[in-house]
Design a protein around this motif. Structure first.
Motif, PDB file in Angstrom:
ATOM      1  N   MET A 174     -23.697 -13.640   8.031  1.00 42.49           N
ATOM      2  CA  MET A 174     -25.080 -13.262   7.763  1.00 42.49           C
ATOM      3  C   MET A 174     -25.674 -12.391   8.855  1.00 42.49           C
ATOM      4  O   MET A 174     -26.690 -11.748   8.638  1.00 42.49           O
ATOM      5  N   GLY A 175     -25.021 -12.323  10.021  1.00 50.10           N
ATOM      6  CA  GLY A 175     -25.467 -11.409  11.066  1.00 50.10           C
ATOM      7  C   GLY A 175     -25.443  -9.965  10.602  1.00 50.10           C
ATOM      8  O   GLY A 175     -26.195  -9.133  11.095  1.00 50.10           O
ATOM      9  N   ASN A 176     -24.575  -9.659   9.626  1.00 48.20           N
ATOM     10  CA  ASN A 176     -24.523  -8.305   9.082  1.00 48.20           C
ATOM     11  C   ASN A 176     -25.749  -7.992   8.227  1.00 48.20           C
ATOM     12  O   ASN A 176     -26.043  -6.836   7.970  1.00 48.20           O
ATOM     13  N   CYS A 177     -26.423  -9.015   7.737  1.00 48.41           N
ATOM     14  CA  CYS A 177     -27.569  -8.815   6.848  1.00 48.41           C
ATOM     15  C   CYS A 177     -28.728  -9.716   7.260  1.00 48.41           C
ATOM     16  O   CYS A 177     -29.450 -10.262   6.417  1.00 48.41           O
ATOM     17  N   SER A 178     -28.919  -9.874   8.549  1.00 49.97           N
ATOM     18  CA  SER A 178     -29.908 -10.838   9.043  1.00 49.97           C
ATOM     19  C   SER A 178     -31.336 -10.526   8.632  1.00 49.97           C
ATOM     20  O   SER A 178     -32.162 -11.430   8.553  1.00 49.97           O
TER      21      SER A 178
ATOM     22  N   ASP B 111     -13.962   1.040   0.459  1.00 42.38           N
ATOM     23  CA  ASP B 111     -14.130  -0.336   0.910  1.00 42.38           C
ATOM     24  C   ASP B 111     -15.548  -0.517   1.426  1.00 42.38           C
ATOM     25  O   ASP B 111     -16.152   0.429   1.944  1.00 42.38           O
ATOM     26  N   ASN B 112     -16.059  -1.756   1.312  1.00 39.08           N
ATOM     27  CA  ASN B 112     -17.347  -2.010   1.945  1.00 39.08           C
ATOM     28  C   ASN B 112     -17.170  -1.918   3.463  1.00 39.08           C
ATOM     29  O   ASN B 112     -16.099  -2.189   3.988  1.00 39.08           O
ATOM     30  N   CYS B 113     -18.218  -1.507   4.143  1.00 36.49           N
ATOM     31  CA  CYS B 113     -18.092  -1.351   5.596  1.00 36.49           C
ATOM     32  C   CYS B 113     -18.399  -2.639   6.336  1.00 36.49           C
ATOM     33  O   CYS B 113     -17.916  -2.855   7.433  1.00 36.49           O
ATOM     34  N   CYS B 114     -19.189  -3.513   5.735  1.00 33.41           N
ATOM     35  CA  CYS B 114     -19.399  -4.854   6.276  1.00 33.41           C
ATOM     36  C   CYS B 114     -20.058  -5.697   5.195  1.00 33.41           C
ATOM     37  O   CYS B 114     -20.696  -5.175   4.298  1.00 33.41           O
ATOM     38  N   ALA B 115     -19.864  -6.978   5.288  1.00 36.96           N
ATOM     39  CA  ALA B 115     -20.329  -7.865   4.228  1.00 36.96           C
ATOM     40  C   ALA B 115     -21.143  -9.013   4.798  1.00 36.96           C
ATOM     41  O   ALA B 115     -21.175  -9.240   5.998  1.00 36.96           O
ATOM     42  N   CYS B 116     -21.790  -9.741   3.904  1.00 31.20           N
ATOM     43  CA  CYS B 116     -22.560 -10.915   4.255  1.00 31.20           C
ATOM     44  C   CYS B 116     -22.043 -12.064   3.406  1.00 31.20           C
ATOM     45  O   CYS B 116     -22.144 -11.983   2.196  1.00 31.20           O
ATOM     46  N   PRO B 117     -21.496 -13.147   3.936  1.00 37.04           N
ATOM     47  CA  PRO B 117     -21.394 -13.456   5.344  1.00 37.04           C
ATOM     48  C   PRO B 117     -20.350 -12.579   6.047  1.00 37.04           C
ATOM     49  O   PRO B 117     -19.528 -12.006   5.366  1.00 37.04           O
TER      50      PRO B 117
ATOM     51  N   GLU C  88      -9.704 -12.270   4.398  1.00 37.26           N
ATOM     52  CA  GLU C  88     -11.056 -11.714   4.417  1.00 37.26           C
ATOM     53  C   GLU C  88     -11.464 -11.269   3.011  1.00 37.26           C
ATOM     54  O   GLU C  88     -10.724 -10.560   2.337  1.00 37.26           O
ATOM     55  N   HIS C  89     -12.648 -11.694   2.568  1.00 36.67           N
ATOM     56  CA  HIS C  89     -13.169 -11.295   1.263  1.00 36.67           C
ATOM     57  C   HIS C  89     -13.772  -9.901   1.396  1.00 36.67           C
ATOM     58  O   HIS C  89     -14.388  -9.581   2.408  1.00 36.67           O
ATOM     59  N   GLU C  90     -13.596  -9.099   0.351  1.00 28.84           N
ATOM     60  CA  GLU C  90     -14.075  -7.723   0.438  1.00 28.84           C
ATOM     61  C   GLU C  90     -14.357  -7.167  -0.943  1.00 28.84           C
ATOM     62  O   GLU C  90     -13.721  -7.540  -1.924  1.00 28.84           O
TER      63      GLU C  90
ATOM     64  N   ALA D 272     -20.473 -20.177   2.822  1.00 31.49           N
ATOM     65  CA  ALA D 272     -20.182 -19.510   4.100  1.00 31.49           C
ATOM     66  C   ALA D 272     -18.936 -18.640   4.003  1.00 31.49           C
ATOM     67  O   ALA D 272     -18.593 -17.954   4.958  1.00 31.49           O
ATOM     68  N   ILE D 273     -18.258 -18.652   2.863  1.00 38.38           N
ATOM     69  CA  ILE D 273     -17.000 -17.912   2.711  1.00 38.38           C
ATOM     70  C   ILE D 273     -17.147 -16.754   1.726  1.00 38.38           C
ATOM     71  O   ILE D 273     -16.741 -15.636   2.001  1.00 38.38           O
ATOM     72  N   MET D 274     -17.722 -17.028   0.573  1.00 35.43           N
ATOM     73  CA  MET D 274     -17.804 -16.017  -0.487  1.00 35.43           C
ATOM     74  C   MET D 274     -18.861 -14.968  -0.142  1.00 35.43           C
ATOM     75  O   MET D 274     -19.909 -15.288   0.420  1.00 35.43           O
ATOM     76  N   LEU D 275     -18.585 -13.739  -0.510  1.00 30.98           N
ATOM     77  CA  LEU D 275     -19.527 -12.655  -0.254  1.00 30.98           C
ATOM     78  C   LEU D 275     -20.810 -12.857  -1.025  1.00 30.98           C
ATOM     79  O   LEU D 275     -20.794 -13.274  -2.178  1.00 30.98           O
ATOM     80  N   ARG D 276     -21.883 -12.575  -0.365  1.00 33.93           N
ATOM     81  CA  ARG D 276     -23.186 -12.580  -1.023  1.00 33.93           C
ATOM     82  C   ARG D 276     -23.718 -11.160  -1.152  1.00 33.93           C
ATOM     83  O   ARG D 276     -24.554 -10.879  -1.994  1.00 33.93           O
TER      84      ARG D 276
END
Length: 138
Positions: free
Chosen positions: A126-130, A118-124, A94-96, A57-61
């Protein structure tokens, strides 16, 4: 079926990114089932889940970059041979991910007019990549 550009010399012992001989960085086009790419993502998720404490739930996927920002970065550094993606953590925790153009010799381009992205949004979250089937739990 989607196509994946992948290094042709996976079995070779030489590094995949040839900074001294950029013409050696040949990618071949292969058809790849989406299920194979999903399996890569699943293995990463399983790895994060197995850590103590679990980190899924913390690390970027996954991360999103706008096409316009990538084009701007490439246009500002047309002589760059690579794009390197870095994983970082901001001061607020915040991970990025961010992208940097890389010179043919393998060094990051640090010219004053260089553009990093920079990335514009990440998952988690997960709402960003639902709707991303590569990250789905099924």
């Amino acid at each position: 079926m989607p196509k994946l550009l992948t290094p042709t010399s996976r079995e070779a012992q030489t590094p995949l990114c040839q900074f001294s001989q950029p013409t050696q960085n040949v990618l071949e086009e292969q058809q790849v089932p989406v299920e194979e790419l999903k399996a890569r993502c699943d293995r990463y998720y399983d790895h994060l889940s197995a850590l103590q404490p679990p980190q899924e739930a913390i690390m970027l996927r996954a991360a999103n970059f706008t096409v316009a920002s990538i084009q701007q970065m490439i246009q500002a550094s047309p002589d760059s041979a690579f794009i390197r993606v870095y994983y970082g953590i901001k001061e607020n925790g915040e991970h990025e991910l961010f992208m940097v153009p890389v010179n043919p010799d393998g060094t990051p381009n640090t010219n004053a007019d260089t553009v990093y992205v920079d990335n514009c949004c990440a998952c988690p979250p997960m709402g960003n990549c639902s709707n991303d089937e590569l990250l789905s739990d099924s």
